[in-house]
Design an enzyme around this catalytic site. Structure first.
Site, PDB file in Angstrom:
ATOM      1  N   HIS A 192       0.945  -1.167   0.194  1.00  0.00           N
ATOM      2  CA  HIS A 192      -0.206  -0.060   0.000  1.00  0.00           C
ATOM      3  C   HIS A 192       0.691   1.234   0.115  1.00  0.00           C
ATOM      4  CE1 HIS A 192      -4.446   1.274   0.962  1.00  0.00           C
ATOM      5  NE2 HIS A 192      -4.000   1.889   0.008  1.00  0.00           N
ATOM      6  N   ASP A 227      -9.825   0.450   4.172  1.00  0.00           N
ATOM      7  CA  ASP A 227      -8.321  -0.336   4.977  1.00  0.00           C
ATOM      8  C   ASP A 227      -8.937  -0.617   6.448  1.00  0.00           C
ATOM      9  OD1 ASP A 227      -5.114   0.616   4.227  1.00  0.00           O
ATOM     10  OD2 ASP A 227      -5.848  -0.866   5.617  1.00  0.00           O
ATOM     11  N   HIS A 236      -6.687  -0.121   8.375  1.00  0.00           N
ATOM     12  CA  HIS A 236      -5.370   0.782   8.953  1.00  0.00           C
ATOM     13  C   HIS A 236      -5.450   2.219   8.194  1.00  0.00           C
ATOM     14  CE1 HIS A 236      -3.905  -3.401   8.704  1.00  0.00           C
ATOM     15  NE2 HIS A 236      -3.593  -3.273  10.036  1.00  0.00           N
ATOM     16  N   ASP A 296      -2.718   4.171   7.800  1.00  0.00           N
ATOM     17  CA  ASP A 296      -1.847   4.425   7.011  1.00  0.00           C
ATOM     18  C   ASP A 296      -1.069   5.796   6.879  1.00  0.00           C
ATOM     19  OD1 ASP A 296      -2.054   1.559   6.302  1.00  0.00           O
ATOM     20  OD2 ASP A 296      -2.464   1.856   4.297  1.00  0.00           O
ATOM     21  N   HIS A 318       4.403   1.277   4.177  1.00  0.00           N
ATOM     22  CA  HIS A 318       3.066   1.027   3.961  1.00  0.00           C
ATOM     23  C   HIS A 318       2.060   1.417   5.023  1.00  0.00           C
ATOM     24  CE1 HIS A 318       2.881  -3.303   5.943  1.00  0.00           C
ATOM     25  NE2 HIS A 318       3.097  -2.466   6.861  1.00  0.00           N
ATOM     26  N   ASP A 351      -7.418  -1.516   0.061  1.00  0.00           N
ATOM     27  CA  ASP A 351      -6.617  -2.251   1.024  1.00  0.00           C
ATOM     28  C   ASP A 351      -7.357  -3.445   1.270  1.00  0.00           C
ATOM     29  OD1 ASP A 351      -4.152  -2.174   3.362  1.00  0.00           O
ATOM     30  OD2 ASP A 351      -4.980  -3.975   2.673  1.00  0.00           O
ATOM     31  N   ASP A 400      -7.125  -5.693   3.298  1.00  0.00           N
ATOM     32  CA  ASP A 400      -7.027  -6.042   4.404  1.00  0.00           C
ATOM     33  C   ASP A 400      -8.274  -5.412   5.411  1.00  0.00           C
ATOM     34  OD1 ASP A 400      -4.059  -4.290   5.719  1.00  0.00           O
ATOM     35  OD2 ASP A 400      -6.332  -3.702   5.721  1.00  0.00           O
ATOM     36  N   GLU A 460      -2.327  -5.120  -1.320  1.00  0.00           N
ATOM     37  CA  GLU A 460      -1.862  -5.831  -0.278  1.00  0.00           C
ATOM     38  C   GLU A 460      -2.455  -7.319  -0.482  1.00  0.00           C
ATOM     39  OE1 GLU A 460       0.267  -5.003   2.124  1.00  0.00           O
ATOM     40  OE2 GLU A 460       0.418  -3.144   1.832  1.00  0.00           O
TER      41      GLU A 460
HETATM   42  N1  LIG Z   1       0.112   1.125  11.578  1.00  0.00           N
HETATM   43  C1  LIG Z   1       0.870  -0.214  11.215  1.00  0.00           C
HETATM   44  C2  LIG Z   1       0.311  -1.158  10.273  1.00  0.00           C
HETATM   45  C3  LIG Z   1       0.133  -0.591   8.676  1.00  0.00           C
HETATM   46  C4  LIG Z   1      -0.515  -1.408   7.970  1.00  0.00           C
HETATM   47  C5  LIG Z   1      -0.366  -0.992   6.430  1.00  0.00           C
HETATM   48  C6  LIG Z   1      -1.338  -1.389   5.607  1.00  0.00           C
HETATM   49  O1  LIG Z   1      -2.549  -0.829   5.993  1.00  0.00           O
HETATM   50  O2  LIG Z   1      -1.087  -1.138   4.271  1.00  0.00           O
HETATM   51  C7  LIG Z   1       2.541   0.541  10.779  1.00  0.00           C
HETATM   52  O3  LIG Z   1       2.459   1.669  10.674  1.00  0.00           O
HETATM   53  O4  LIG Z   1       3.278  -0.430  10.557  1.00  0.00           O
HETATM   54 MN   LIG Z   2       2.459  -3.968   3.097  1.00  0.00          MN
HETATM   55 MN   LIG Z   3      -4.253  -2.138   5.986  1.00  0.00          MN
HETATM   56 MN   LIG Z   4      -3.110   0.068   3.782  1.00  0.00          MN
END
Ligand SMILES: N[C@@H](CCCCC(O)O)C(=O)O
Ligand SMILES: [Mn+2]
Ligand SMILES: [Mn+2]
Ligand SMILES: [Mn+2]
Length: 303
Positions: free
Chosen positions: A100, A123, A125, A127, A140, A227, A229, A272
């Site tokens: 992403h 999403d 998340h 991001d 991401h 995304d 997910d 993703e």
């Molecule tokens: N908030 C988490 C998870 C991020 C997830 C990324 C996905 O939504 O592309 C991070 O900053 O690592």
């Molecule tokens: Mn990723």
């Molecule tokens: Mn995500």
């Molecule tokens: Mn994402």
């Protein structure tokens, strides 16, 4: 009209290997023909491996916590130029990811051709971590912060112009937002419909409220960045950062169908899908849902 698709396939963008193989699985599942069957003039822009970029970067030491910063930035810059080029030719760029973080490229490309475009970000998340708030250094988790120009500038990413404004992005599906991101969303007044709102109002009302907020007169181009997910892991299991309690298969497709119905869609990301994280059945299921989301966003109807 016509949709041009290309498959950014940057190696090592994701800390978990395999997301770079997502796009080609979607293509092998027949997505180009499926879109042609919907009447699109599909221009397949190839399966990008960005070897030239990888070859030109001998060492990509972290910058602060940021992992693979130079490779991610340069790949996203190339993606931005490609998406902008397709949009300029009146095409609807469909980007299959892939990590992403690539949305820094796709949305920059869209904004270059449609400066007043709004973004629907689907999403689990947000991001939206900045270099200061990220805990993982995985880029991401940061694309929206870069697009909004939040956080301390990182010279390697200076090509990203902060054209996106906080009132031009809306989230649907959030359920795993870091503390720093919650602060950023509040401070910037960014509208977000979490899974709580989806439960409370139902997806139909949530999409209506989201679009009323971000495209009140229904006259702005829409960039949908989806995304997978955002979907519940029972629906899309083979993805890098699965979180329980996500969108049902139908809720995910309703979002895509409703956005197509606006007639405002100018760019689409399906991100993703990571075929290396689950058994063959689960991978097939995730690839199939990625393809059907794309079809729904590009006009496939149930009746
Ligand atoms: N908030 C988490 C998870 C991020 C997830 C990324 C996905 O939504 O592309 C991070 O900053 O690592
Ligand atoms: Mn990723
Ligand atoms: Mn995500
Ligand atoms: Mn994402």
């Amino acid at each position: 009209s016509s949709v041009s698709r290309f498959l950014p396939n940057p190696k090592s963008l994701a800390p978990r290997p395999g997301v770079d193989e997502g796009p080609i699985h979607l293509v092998k599942a027949g997505l180009p023909q499926q879109l042609a069957d919907l009447g699109w003039d599909v221009e397949f822009n190839g399966h990008h491996q960005f070897e030239d970029i990888s070859a030109s970067i001998t060492s990509d030491e972290p910058i602060g916590l940021l992992k693979n910063p130079r490779r991610v930035s340069q790949v996203c810059h190339a993606v931005a130029q490609t998406v902008s080029g397709h949009a300029k030719r009146g095409k609807l760029p469909l980007t299959l990811g892939g990590d992403h973080s690539l949305a820094m490229g796709t949305i920059s490309g869209t904004l270059e051709q449609y400066p007043d475009a709004c973004v629907v970000w689907v999403d689990a998340h947000a991001d939206i971590n900045t270099p200061e708030t990220t805990d993982t250094g995985n880029i991401h988790g940061m694309p929206v912060a870069f697009l909004l120009g939040l956080g301390s500038p990182v010279p390697e990413f200076s090509w990203i112009k902060p054209v996106l404004k906080p009132n031009r992005i809306v989230y649907i599906g959030l359920r795993d937002v870091d503390a720093g991101e919650k602060r950023i969303l509040k401070e910037n007044g960014i509208k977000a419909f979490s899974m709580h709102e989806v439960d409370k109002y139902g997806i139909g009302q949530v999409v209506k409220m989201a679009l009323d907020h971000v495209n009140p007169k229904g006259d702005l181009p829409i960039h949908l960045s989806f995304d997978v997910d955002a979907l519940d892991p029972t629906v899309a299991p083979s993805t890098g950062t699965p979180v329980r309690g996500g969108l049902t298969f139908r809720e995910g497709h309703y979002i895509c169908e409703a956005i197509y119905e606006t007639g405002c869609l100018v760019a689409l990301d399906i991100m993703e899908v990571n075929p290396s994280l689950a058994n063959e059945e689960a991978v097939k299921q995730t690839v199939a849902v990625g393809c059907s989301l794309a079809r729904s966003a590009l006009g496939e109807t149930l009746l």
